[in-house]
Motif scaffolding. Structure first.
Motif, PDB file in Angstrom:
ATOM      1  N   SER A   3       0.831  -1.206   0.000  1.00  0.00           N
ATOM      2  CA  SER A   3       0.000   0.000   0.000  1.00  0.00           C
ATOM      3  C   SER A   3       0.860   1.248   0.000  1.00  0.00           C
ATOM      4  CB  SER A   3      -0.914   0.020   1.223  1.00  0.00           C
ATOM      5  OG  SER A   3      -1.859  -1.015   1.149  1.00  0.00           O
ATOM      6  N   PHE A   4       0.351   2.273  -0.682  1.00  0.00           N
ATOM      7  CA  PHE A   4       1.010   3.569  -0.751  1.00  0.00           C
ATOM      8  C   PHE A   4      -0.028   4.655  -0.519  1.00  0.00           C
ATOM      9  CE2 PHE A   4       2.967   0.729  -3.889  1.00  0.00           C
ATOM     10  CZ  PHE A   4       4.281   0.721  -3.470  1.00  0.00           C
ATOM     11  N   THR A   5       0.430   5.789  -0.058  1.00  0.00           N
ATOM     12  CA  THR A   5      -0.454   6.938   0.037  1.00  0.00           C
ATOM     13  C   THR A   5      -0.154   7.877  -1.125  1.00  0.00           C
ATOM     14  OG1 THR A   5       1.069   8.103   1.486  1.00  0.00           O
ATOM     15  CG2 THR A   5      -0.660   6.814   2.546  1.00  0.00           C
ATOM     16  N   ALA A   6      -1.143   8.691  -1.450  1.00  0.00           N
ATOM     17  CA  ALA A   6      -0.994   9.637  -2.549  1.00  0.00           C
ATOM     18  C   ALA A   6      -1.847  10.857  -2.246  1.00  0.00           C
ATOM     19  CB  ALA A   6      -1.421   8.986  -3.864  1.00  0.00           C
ATOM     20  N   ARG A   7      -1.678  11.881  -3.052  1.00  0.00           N
ATOM     21  CA  ARG A   7      -2.468  13.102  -2.933  1.00  0.00           C
ATOM     22  C   ARG A   7      -3.575  13.068  -3.969  1.00  0.00           C
ATOM     23  NH1 ARG A   7      -1.466  18.557  -5.137  1.00  0.00           N
ATOM     24  NH2 ARG A   7       0.420  17.670  -6.012  1.00  0.00           N
ATOM     25  N   THR A   8      -4.778  13.349  -3.559  1.00  0.00           N
ATOM     26  CA  THR A   8      -5.930  13.330  -4.459  1.00  0.00           C
ATOM     27  C   THR A   8      -6.019  14.624  -5.254  1.00  0.00           C
ATOM     28  OG1 THR A   8      -7.186  11.900  -2.959  1.00  0.00           O
ATOM     29  CG2 THR A   8      -8.455  13.199  -4.556  1.00  0.00           C
ATOM     30  N   LEU A   9      -6.151  14.485  -6.582  1.00  0.00           N
ATOM     31  CA  LEU A   9      -6.462  15.617  -7.442  1.00  0.00           C
ATOM     32  C   LEU A   9      -7.928  15.569  -7.863  1.00  0.00           C
ATOM     33  CD1 LEU A   9      -3.274  15.720  -9.711  1.00  0.00           C
ATOM     34  CD2 LEU A   9      -3.748  17.036  -7.643  1.00  0.00           C
ATOM     35  N   VAL A  10      -8.420  14.346  -8.136  1.00  0.00           N
ATOM     36  CA  VAL A  10      -9.831  14.138  -8.478  1.00  0.00           C
ATOM     37  C   VAL A  10     -10.291  12.905  -7.707  1.00  0.00           C
ATOM     38  CG1 VAL A  10     -11.507  13.733 -10.327  1.00  0.00           C
ATOM     39  CG2 VAL A  10      -9.467  15.113 -10.790  1.00  0.00           C
ATOM     40  N   GLU A  11     -11.378  13.056  -6.970  1.00  0.00           N
ATOM     41  CA  GLU A  11     -11.882  11.973  -6.137  1.00  0.00           C
ATOM     42  C   GLU A  11     -12.508  10.854  -6.951  1.00  0.00           C
ATOM     43  OE1 GLU A  11     -14.317  13.214  -2.826  1.00  0.00           O
ATOM     44  OE2 GLU A  11     -13.179  15.079  -2.627  1.00  0.00           O
ATOM     45  N   GLY A  12     -12.514   9.666  -6.360  1.00  0.00           N
ATOM     46  CA  GLY A  12     -13.142   8.498  -6.963  1.00  0.00           C
ATOM     47  C   GLY A  12     -12.399   7.243  -6.572  1.00  0.00           C
ATOM     48  N   SER A  13     -12.874   6.120  -7.067  1.00  0.00           N
ATOM     49  CA  SER A  13     -12.191   4.859  -6.819  1.00  0.00           C
ATOM     50  C   SER A  13     -12.152   4.068  -8.120  1.00  0.00           C
ATOM     51  CB  SER A  13     -12.880   4.057  -5.714  1.00  0.00           C
ATOM     52  OG  SER A  13     -14.200   3.755  -6.086  1.00  0.00           O
ATOM     53  N   ALA A  14     -11.121   3.262  -8.242  1.00  0.00           N
ATOM     54  CA  ALA A  14     -10.939   2.460  -9.455  1.00  0.00           C
ATOM     55  C   ALA A  14     -10.052   1.275  -9.139  1.00  0.00           C
ATOM     56  CB  ALA A  14     -10.308   3.301 -10.564  1.00  0.00           C
ATOM     57  N   GLU A  15     -10.172   0.257  -9.980  1.00  0.00           N
ATOM     58  CA  GLU A  15      -9.329  -0.922  -9.847  1.00  0.00           C
ATOM     59  C   GLU A  15      -9.088  -1.471 -11.241  1.00  0.00           C
ATOM     60  OE1 GLU A  15      -9.295  -5.285  -7.697  1.00  0.00           O
ATOM     61  OE2 GLU A  15     -10.804  -3.814  -7.119  1.00  0.00           O
ATOM     62  N   GLY A  16      -7.875  -1.974 -11.462  1.00  0.00           N
ATOM     63  CA  GLY A  16      -7.583  -2.575 -12.753  1.00  0.00           C
ATOM     64  C   GLY A  16      -6.113  -2.888 -12.913  1.00  0.00           C
ATOM     65  N   LEU A  17      -5.807  -3.472 -14.053  1.00  0.00           N
ATOM     66  CA  LEU A  17      -4.412  -3.742 -14.386  1.00  0.00           C
ATOM     67  C   LEU A  17      -3.711  -2.426 -14.656  1.00  0.00           C
ATOM     68  CD1 LEU A  17      -4.748  -6.829 -16.727  1.00  0.00           C
ATOM     69  CD2 LEU A  17      -4.080  -6.783 -14.320  1.00  0.00           C
ATOM     70  N   LEU A  18      -2.453  -2.378 -14.298  1.00  0.00           N
ATOM     71  CA  LEU A  18      -1.671  -1.166 -14.440  1.00  0.00           C
ATOM     72  C   LEU A  18      -1.144  -1.025 -15.861  1.00  0.00           C
ATOM     73  CD1 LEU A  18      -0.709   1.109 -12.589  1.00  0.00           C
ATOM     74  CD2 LEU A  18       1.298  -0.257 -12.103  1.00  0.00           C
ATOM     75  N   ALA A  19      -1.340   0.151 -16.427  1.00  0.00           N
ATOM     76  CA  ALA A  19      -0.701   0.535 -17.689  1.00  0.00           C
ATOM     77  C   ALA A  19       0.378   1.535 -17.294  1.00  0.00           C
ATOM     78  CB  ALA A  19      -1.703   1.159 -18.644  1.00  0.00           C
ATOM     79  N   ALA A 118       8.323   4.524  -8.887  1.00  0.00           N
ATOM     80  CA  ALA A 118       9.422   3.592  -9.168  1.00  0.00           C
ATOM     81  C   ALA A 118       9.124   2.179  -8.670  1.00  0.00           C
ATOM     82  CB  ALA A 118      10.714   4.102  -8.541  1.00  0.00           C
ATOM     83  N   GLN A 119       8.185   2.031  -7.759  1.00  0.00           N
ATOM     84  CA  GLN A 119       7.848   0.716  -7.212  1.00  0.00           C
ATOM     85  C   GLN A 119       6.701   0.033  -7.954  1.00  0.00           C
ATOM     86  OE1 GLN A 119       7.969   0.383  -2.865  1.00  0.00           O
ATOM     87  NE2 GLN A 119       8.545   2.551  -2.856  1.00  0.00           N
ATOM     88  N   LEU A 120       6.062   0.732  -8.870  1.00  0.00           N
ATOM     89  CA  LEU A 120       4.951   0.146  -9.628  1.00  0.00           C
ATOM     90  C   LEU A 120       5.484  -0.749 -10.734  1.00  0.00           C
ATOM     91  CD1 LEU A 120       2.599   3.264  -9.916  1.00  0.00           C
ATOM     92  CD2 LEU A 120       2.640   1.480  -8.148  1.00  0.00           C
ATOM     93  N   ARG A 121       4.757  -1.816 -11.040  1.00  0.00           N
ATOM     94  CA  ARG A 121       5.147  -2.774 -12.066  1.00  0.00           C
ATOM     95  C   ARG A 121       4.018  -2.942 -13.075  1.00  0.00           C
ATOM     96  NH1 ARG A 121       9.194  -1.322 -10.699  1.00  0.00           N
ATOM     97  NH2 ARG A 121      10.641  -2.272  -9.264  1.00  0.00           N
ATOM     98  N   PRO A 122       4.359  -3.060 -14.363  1.00  0.00           N
ATOM     99  CA  PRO A 122       3.322  -3.123 -15.399  1.00  0.00           C
ATOM    100  C   PRO A 122       2.418  -4.351 -15.320  1.00  0.00           C
ATOM    101  CG  PRO A 122       5.502  -3.460 -16.353  1.00  0.00           C
ATOM    102  CD  PRO A 122       5.702  -3.087 -14.923  1.00  0.00           C
ATOM    103  N   ASP A 123       2.840  -5.393 -14.644  1.00  0.00           N
ATOM    104  CA  ASP A 123       2.015  -6.606 -14.569  1.00  0.00           C
ATOM    105  C   ASP A 123       1.163  -6.648 -13.307  1.00  0.00           C
ATOM    106  OD1 ASP A 123       4.161  -6.885 -12.862  1.00  0.00           O
ATOM    107  OD2 ASP A 123       4.534  -8.976 -13.352  1.00  0.00           O
ATOM    108  N   ALA A 124       1.090  -5.540 -12.608  1.00  0.00           N
ATOM    109  CA  ALA A 124       0.399  -5.493 -11.320  1.00  0.00           C
ATOM    110  C   ALA A 124      -1.071  -5.109 -11.472  1.00  0.00           C
ATOM    111  CB  ALA A 124       1.091  -4.500 -10.402  1.00  0.00           C
ATOM    112  N   ARG A 125      -1.820  -5.429 -10.452  1.00  0.00           N
ATOM    113  CA  ARG A 125      -3.203  -4.989 -10.322  1.00  0.00           C
ATOM    114  C   ARG A 125      -3.187  -3.897  -9.259  1.00  0.00           C
ATOM    115  NH1 ARG A 125      -7.208  -6.618 -12.497  1.00  0.00           N
ATOM    116  NH2 ARG A 125      -9.332  -6.243 -11.873  1.00  0.00           N
TER     117      ARG A 125
END
Length: 143
Positions: A3-19, A118-125
């Protein structure tokens, strides 16, 4: 799961494969809102289908008209499910806000910084939840 934290620019939720893109993308001239594919011939991800995936890239690139292309892709259902940036981008943010207000369709946009990117991987969900209080990214390597 990581898990990572981030700053919100636009609210919402989503899930999917990473591009995961290594270079910034301009939605204006670089993305086909009809097909959800990268159409910029000079971009390293040329031909990649981004629709329905979580798009992660260093930043946006280019024209203020890119916000209208993103908003149209969101309306058509050919946009990324969510967008993760290493640097805030006002053009992408405006496109997602306009689509939420005009069409009632959310495409969350968050900024995680280069260290997380830098820790994100293209084959990740990836799942993301972006609220006014901040955002949480949950990364899973299982696809």
């Amino acid at each position: 799961m990581t898990s990572f934290t981030a700053r919100t620019l636009v609210e919402g939720s989503a899930e999917g494969l990473l591009a995961l893109l290594t270079a910034p993308l301009s939605f204006w001239g670089g993305y086909d809102s009809g097909t959800g594919r990268v159409i910029d011939h000079s971009h390293p991800a040329f031909g990649a289908e981004i629709a329905g995936r979580i798009l992660a890239m260093p930043s946006g690139r280019g024209s203020s008209s890119a916000s209208s292309v993103l908003a149209e892709a969101i309306r058509l259902g050919t946009a990324p499910a969510g967008i993760v940036l290493a640097q805030a981008d006002s053009i992408i943010t405006v496109g997602a806000i306009v689509a939420a207000r005009l069409y009632g369709k959310a495409c969350p946009v968050v900024v995680c910084g280069p260290e997380t990117m830098a820790q994100l991987r293209p084959d990740a969900r990836l799942s993301l939840v972006a609220t006014a209080d901040g955002a949480r990214l949950n990364l899973s390597t299982a696809v």
